[in-house]
Design a protein around this motif. Sequence first.
Motif, PDB file in Angstrom:
ATOM      1  N   TYR A  61     -38.635 -17.378  56.230  1.00  0.00           N
ATOM      2  CA  TYR A  61     -40.053 -17.456  55.936  1.00  0.00           C
ATOM      3  C   TYR A  61     -40.785 -16.688  57.029  1.00  0.00           C
ATOM      4  O   TYR A  61     -40.573 -16.940  58.215  1.00  0.00           O
ATOM      5  CB  TYR A  61     -40.522 -18.916  55.909  1.00  0.00           C
ATOM      6  CG  TYR A  61     -41.989 -19.042  55.612  1.00  0.00           C
ATOM      7  CD1 TYR A  61     -42.458 -18.934  54.304  1.00  0.00           C
ATOM      8  CD2 TYR A  61     -42.904 -19.229  56.632  1.00  0.00           C
ATOM      9  CE1 TYR A  61     -43.813 -19.030  54.031  1.00  0.00           C
ATOM     10  CE2 TYR A  61     -44.257 -19.319  56.367  1.00  0.00           C
ATOM     11  CZ  TYR A  61     -44.705 -19.219  55.063  1.00  0.00           C
ATOM     12  OH  TYR A  61     -46.043 -19.299  54.788  1.00  0.00           O
ATOM     13  N   ALA A  62     -41.623 -15.763  56.625  1.00  0.00           N
ATOM     14  CA  ALA A  62     -42.408 -14.948  57.563  1.00  0.00           C
ATOM     15  C   ALA A  62     -41.518 -14.313  58.640  1.00  0.00           C
ATOM     16  O   ALA A  62     -41.888 -14.252  59.807  1.00  0.00           O
ATOM     17  CB  ALA A  62     -43.529 -15.775  58.189  1.00  0.00           C
ATOM     18  N   GLY A  63     -40.313 -13.884  58.241  1.00  0.00           N
ATOM     19  CA  GLY A  63     -39.419 -13.199  59.158  1.00  0.00           C
ATOM     20  C   GLY A  63     -38.588 -14.096  60.054  1.00  0.00           C
ATOM     21  O   GLY A  63     -37.776 -13.626  60.835  1.00  0.00           O
ATOM     22  N   ARG A  64     -38.771 -15.407  59.934  1.00  0.00           N
ATOM     23  CA  ARG A  64     -38.044 -16.355  60.785  1.00  0.00           C
ATOM     24  C   ARG A  64     -36.999 -17.072  59.947  1.00  0.00           C
ATOM     25  O   ARG A  64     -37.317 -17.662  58.917  1.00  0.00           O
ATOM     26  CB  ARG A  64     -39.020 -17.341  61.405  1.00  0.00           C
ATOM     27  CG  ARG A  64     -39.982 -16.665  62.370  1.00  0.00           C
ATOM     28  CD  ARG A  64     -41.114 -17.609  62.736  1.00  0.00           C
ATOM     29  NE  ARG A  64     -41.900 -17.097  63.826  1.00  0.00           N
ATOM     30  CZ  ARG A  64     -43.012 -16.394  63.662  1.00  0.00           C
ATOM     31  NH1 ARG A  64     -43.430 -16.107  62.448  1.00  0.00           N
ATOM     32  NH2 ARG A  64     -43.700 -15.968  64.698  1.00  0.00           N
ATOM     33  N   SER A  65     -35.758 -17.032  60.414  1.00  0.00           N
ATOM     34  CA  SER A  65     -34.653 -17.603  59.638  1.00  0.00           C
ATOM     35  C   SER A  65     -34.276 -18.990  60.141  1.00  0.00           C
ATOM     36  O   SER A  65     -34.341 -19.277  61.330  1.00  0.00           O
ATOM     37  CB  SER A  65     -33.436 -16.682  59.701  1.00  0.00           C
ATOM     38  OG  SER A  65     -33.745 -15.442  59.097  1.00  0.00           O
TER      39      SER A  65
END
Length: 144
Positions: A61-65
């Motif tokens: 989500y939003a580049g955060r895994s």
Amino acid sequence: MGRYRTGGCMCGEVRFRVEGEPIRTGLCHCKDCRKYSGSAFTIFAVWPLSWFSMSGHIGTYAGRSFCTNCGARLFSLRAEEAEIMVGSLDEAPSTLIPSYELWVGRREEWLPELPWTDLHQGDRDPNRESWRQPMRVGHTGGGR
């Protein structure tokens, strides 16, 4: 490469490995990092993406895994870099000393400035070539 570090989520579904030493280690005080970590700031270390490998199922989500099973936030993968949340490493990250801080205007007043770090009011400028080498345990600091 020799040295490597391993890490993973709380439930063990996701495991990862990074080779060698990080390119840089930093702290971030931005609102997004606070929300994602549930803490006053985050500490992360960045490795070349080619030095990173993983197994398991992740969501992003939003580049955060994160682990889709337990929800633990683990890393952010970009085109050429893997930004690892150092708390997700198996060994305590005491040898990964931050060399810079981001969004310092949002640092909590009770959190003292680290005198050896470069301070930035916003995000890191990826075009800037003057980033310091990661510090090692035993370093005495050295101002900005």
